[in-house]
Design an enzyme around this catalytic site. Structure first.
Site, PDB file in Angstrom:
ATOM      1  N   PRO A  23       0.833  -1.204   0.000  1.00  0.00           N
ATOM      2  CA  PRO A  23       0.000   0.000   0.000  1.00  0.00           C
ATOM      3  C   PRO A  23       0.867   1.252   0.000  1.00  0.00           C
ATOM      4  CG  PRO A  23       0.043  -1.027   2.175  1.00  0.00           C
ATOM      5  CD  PRO A  23       0.750  -1.969   1.245  1.00  0.00           C
ATOM      6  N   HIS A 176      -5.694  -1.092   8.174  1.00  0.00           N
ATOM      7  CA  HIS A 176      -4.349  -0.563   8.460  1.00  0.00           C
ATOM      8  C   HIS A 176      -4.139  -0.541   9.971  1.00  0.00           C
ATOM      9  CE1 HIS A 176      -0.584   1.234   8.006  1.00  0.00           C
ATOM     10  NE2 HIS A 176      -0.856   2.269   7.227  1.00  0.00           N
ATOM     11  N   GLY A 177      -3.413  -1.552  10.455  1.00  0.00           N
ATOM     12  CA  GLY A 177      -3.120  -1.613  11.888  1.00  0.00           C
ATOM     13  C   GLY A 177      -1.654  -1.302  12.174  1.00  0.00           C
ATOM     14  N   ASN A 179       2.234   1.136  11.321  1.00  0.00           N
ATOM     15  CA  ASN A 179       2.886   2.407  10.948  1.00  0.00           C
ATOM     16  C   ASN A 179       2.448   3.626  11.751  1.00  0.00           C
ATOM     17  OD1 ASN A 179       3.752   0.581   9.074  1.00  0.00           O
ATOM     18  ND2 ASN A 179       3.101   1.706   7.272  1.00  0.00           N
ATOM     19  N   TYR A 181      -0.648   4.624  12.686  1.00  0.00           N
ATOM     20  CA  TYR A 181      -2.001   5.164  12.501  1.00  0.00           C
ATOM     21  C   TYR A 181      -2.900   4.638  13.637  1.00  0.00           C
ATOM     22  CZ  TYR A 181      -0.018   6.913   8.228  1.00  0.00           C
ATOM     23  OH  TYR A 181       0.799   7.581   7.345  1.00  0.00           O
ATOM     24  N   ARG A 229      -2.864  -5.159   8.538  1.00  0.00           N
ATOM     25  CA  ARG A 229      -1.419  -4.918   8.451  1.00  0.00           C
ATOM     26  C   ARG A 229      -0.902  -4.544   9.841  1.00  0.00           C
ATOM     27  NH1 ARG A 229       2.637  -1.091   4.931  1.00  0.00           N
ATOM     28  NH2 ARG A 229       3.426  -2.887   3.840  1.00  0.00           N
ATOM     29  N   GLY A 300      11.851  -4.492   2.415  1.00  0.00           N
ATOM     30  CA  GLY A 300      13.141  -4.668   1.745  1.00  0.00           C
ATOM     31  C   GLY A 300      13.180  -5.790   0.717  1.00  0.00           C
TER      32      GLY A 300
HETATM   33  C1  LIG Z   1       5.498   6.771  -0.780  1.00  0.00           C
HETATM   34  C2  LIG Z   1       5.105   5.717   0.226  1.00  0.00           C
HETATM   35  C3  LIG Z   1       3.790   5.672   0.690  1.00  0.00           C
HETATM   36  C4  LIG Z   1       3.381   4.703   1.622  1.00  0.00           C
HETATM   37  N1  LIG Z   1       2.061   4.651   2.024  1.00  0.00           N
HETATM   38  C5  LIG Z   1       1.632   3.618   2.809  1.00  0.00           C
HETATM   39  C6  LIG Z   1       0.238   3.439   3.084  1.00  0.00           C
HETATM   40  O1  LIG Z   1      -0.644   4.180   2.621  1.00  0.00           O
HETATM   41  N2  LIG Z   1      -0.111   2.386   3.870  1.00  0.00           N
HETATM   42  C7  LIG Z   1       0.821   1.507   4.399  1.00  0.00           C
HETATM   43  O2  LIG Z   1       0.451   0.583   5.108  1.00  0.00           O
HETATM   44  N3  LIG Z   1       2.139   1.661   4.127  1.00  0.00           N
HETATM   45  C8  LIG Z   1       2.555   2.670   3.322  1.00  0.00           C
HETATM   46  N4  LIG Z   1       3.885   2.758   2.976  1.00  0.00           N
HETATM   47  C9  LIG Z   1       4.841   1.709   3.427  1.00  0.00           C
HETATM   48  C10 LIG Z   1       5.011   0.647   2.320  1.00  0.00           C
HETATM   49  O3  LIG Z   1       3.787  -0.059   2.115  1.00  0.00           O
HETATM   50  C11 LIG Z   1       6.102  -0.375   2.702  1.00  0.00           C
HETATM   51  O4  LIG Z   1       5.749  -0.972   3.932  1.00  0.00           O
HETATM   52  C12 LIG Z   1       7.479   0.248   2.821  1.00  0.00           C
HETATM   53  O5  LIG Z   1       7.803   1.014   1.679  1.00  0.00           O
HETATM   54  C13 LIG Z   1       8.544  -0.848   3.037  1.00  0.00           C
HETATM   55  O6  LIG Z   1       8.518  -1.774   1.970  1.00  0.00           O
HETATM   56  P1  LIG Z   1       9.672  -1.752   0.837  1.00  0.00           P
HETATM   57  O7  LIG Z   1      10.963  -2.028   1.557  1.00  0.00           O
HETATM   58  O8  LIG Z   1       9.300  -2.789  -0.158  1.00  0.00           O
HETATM   59  O9  LIG Z   1       9.653  -0.350   0.257  1.00  0.00           O
HETATM   60  C14 LIG Z   1       4.317   3.751   2.087  1.00  0.00           C
HETATM   61  C15 LIG Z   1       5.645   3.805   1.615  1.00  0.00           C
HETATM   62  C16 LIG Z   1       6.035   4.758   0.687  1.00  0.00           C
HETATM   63  C17 LIG Z   1       7.460   4.745   0.172  1.00  0.00           C
END
Ligand SMILES: Cc1cc2nc3c(=O)[nH]c(=O)nc-3n(C[C@H](O)[C@H](O)[C@H](O)COP(=O)(O)O)c2cc1C
Length: 366
Positions: A23, A176-177, A179, A181, A229, A300
């Site tokens: 997301p 969405h549980g 980050n 929020y 999540r 990652g």
């Molecule tokens: C631009 C951006 C917006 C994001 N928005 C959300 C979001 O709306 N909801 C959410 O659960 N995580 C959000 N995330 C976190 C990502 O879903 C993900 O957990 C994070 O980028 C780590 O994964 P990766 O290492 O593959 O990038 C966001 C991340 C980025 C970079």
């Protein structure tokens, strides 16, 4: 071809492969929260790029305090449902499935059309500064403490938004549980200082999360995928750790399962990196050990490690964030053995909007 590229049954969904789009909030809806053509083009692009499951950006759930960002999409009225329906149809035509991520900002509140201050478990602001990617707010506000009525209204908002998502044709719900929020705030001992039945012990801090899962399940019926999540880190505090450690996190996963979730989506700094206070396991590893749930892992995942992670978590979906932003056709590129780019954060400057991405891509092509 690797197992990760094989079709898979996830919850009750048949998916063409095990890659999910993580997301990602892009604050590109109309000012009234209605999803638009630019968003449809974006999500269709990820589906055409091979992602078996698309998880939407965090979408607000009520016309009260849930919206956290300007131009965030909502799922609260017929116009928003119609906007999402067009997106869902385009993703389906491209051969993928799509679930709606439902989000209440709580204290992580930068802009809201319905009120000018946040509601949260306690009068505690997030650490750090607001996200410049999503707005120009200089500092977090100290939230107003939610009353019992506010808490009930927020739970109700999730149920109504879930029904709206089902009406829009989505294939499931992700609550969405994570980050930092609102649901994560109830779980967190930084945010939740309550001394009533919604705070204190882990069981009390879990109550709001459990009630949201139950109300969403009741709203959509038994045969519709519902997941949640979960993380420890928040968007401005990567170091937060659950004081109850591994046993506490396992308890959270079991509690959401027992409340009606059929999948859990863990987000770790890295899928296999331990971060629990008393354990050498990641959240993904702990969740994988709990029976009766489908699993999405995140953190990652890239072109070098996806095969190992797929083998380490059999049957789990692999959610990809930044590598997908940089390569909307990440999955197709892997299949074709093509080069995978790293994310250039300039793409998301000065704000993480789709129009800024489009302008950045035009500059790259020029
Ligand atoms: C631009 C951006 C917006 C994001 N928005 C959300 C979001 O709306 N909801 C959410 O659960 N995580 C959000 N995330 C976190 C990502 O879903 C993900 O957990 C994070 O980028 C780590 O994964 P990766 O290492 O593959 O990038 C966001 C991340 C980025 C970079």
């Amino acid at each position: 071809m690797s197992d990760v590229m094989q079709s898979v049954r996830f919850s009750s969904l048949d998916l063409p492969n095990r890659f999910a789009l993580a997301p990602m909030t892009r604050t590109s809806a109309e000012p009234d929260g209605t999803p638009n053509d630019l968003m449809a083009e974006q999500y269709e692009g990820y589906a055409r790029g091979g992602f078996g499951l698309i998880i939407t950006e965090g979408t607000y759930t009520d016309n009260l305090a849930s919206q956290g960002y300007a131009n965030q999409p909502g799922l609260t009225n017929d116009a928003q449902v119609a906007g999402w329906r067009r997106i869902v149809e385009r993703v389906h035509q491209a051969g993928s499935k799509i679930v709606a991520q439902l989000m209440h900002a709580g204290a992580q509140f930068q802009a809201n059309r319905f009120q000018d201050h946040p509601l949260a478990p306690s009068a505690v602001a997030p650490k750090g500064a607001p996200l410049g990617l999503y707005g120009d707010q200089a500092a977090w506000q100290v939230p107003t403490i939610m009353t019992d009525d506010d808490i009930r209204a927020a739970i109700d908002g999730f149920a109504k938004a879930a029904s709206n998502a089902k009406r829009a044709g989505f294939d499931g719900i992700e609550i969405h549980g994570a980050n930092g929020y609102l649901l994560n705030q109830f779980l967190s001992t930084h945010f939740n200082r309550r001394e009533d039945t919604w705070g204190g012990s882990l069981e009390n801090r879990l109550r709001f999360v459990v009630e949201v899962v139950r109300s969403v399940r009741a709203a959509v019926g038994d045969d519709f995928p519902v997941g949640i999540r979960l993380s420890q880190a928040t968007v401005t505090d990567p170091d937060y750790q659950l004081p109850e450690g591994e046993a506490g996190f396992r308890r959270i996963v079991e509690a959401v399962r027992d409340a009606g979730a059929d999948f859990v989506h863990t987000t770790d700094g890295a899928v296999d990196r331990p971060h629990l206070v008393d354990s050498d396991q990641s959240l993904a590893s702990v969740a994988a050990g709990v029976d009766g749930l489908a699993l999405i892992v995140n953190g990652g995942i890239d072109e070098t490690n996806h095969m190992d992670i797929a083998a380490r978590f059999p049957g789990a979906l692999l959610a990809v964030g930044k590598k997908a932003l940089a390569n909307p056709d990440f999955v197709q590129r892997l299949k074709d053995g093509k080069e995978i780019a790293d994310l250039d954060f300039a793409m998301l400057q000065p704000k993480a909007t789709l129009s800024n991405e489009r302008a950045w891509r035009a500059r790259q092509g020029a």
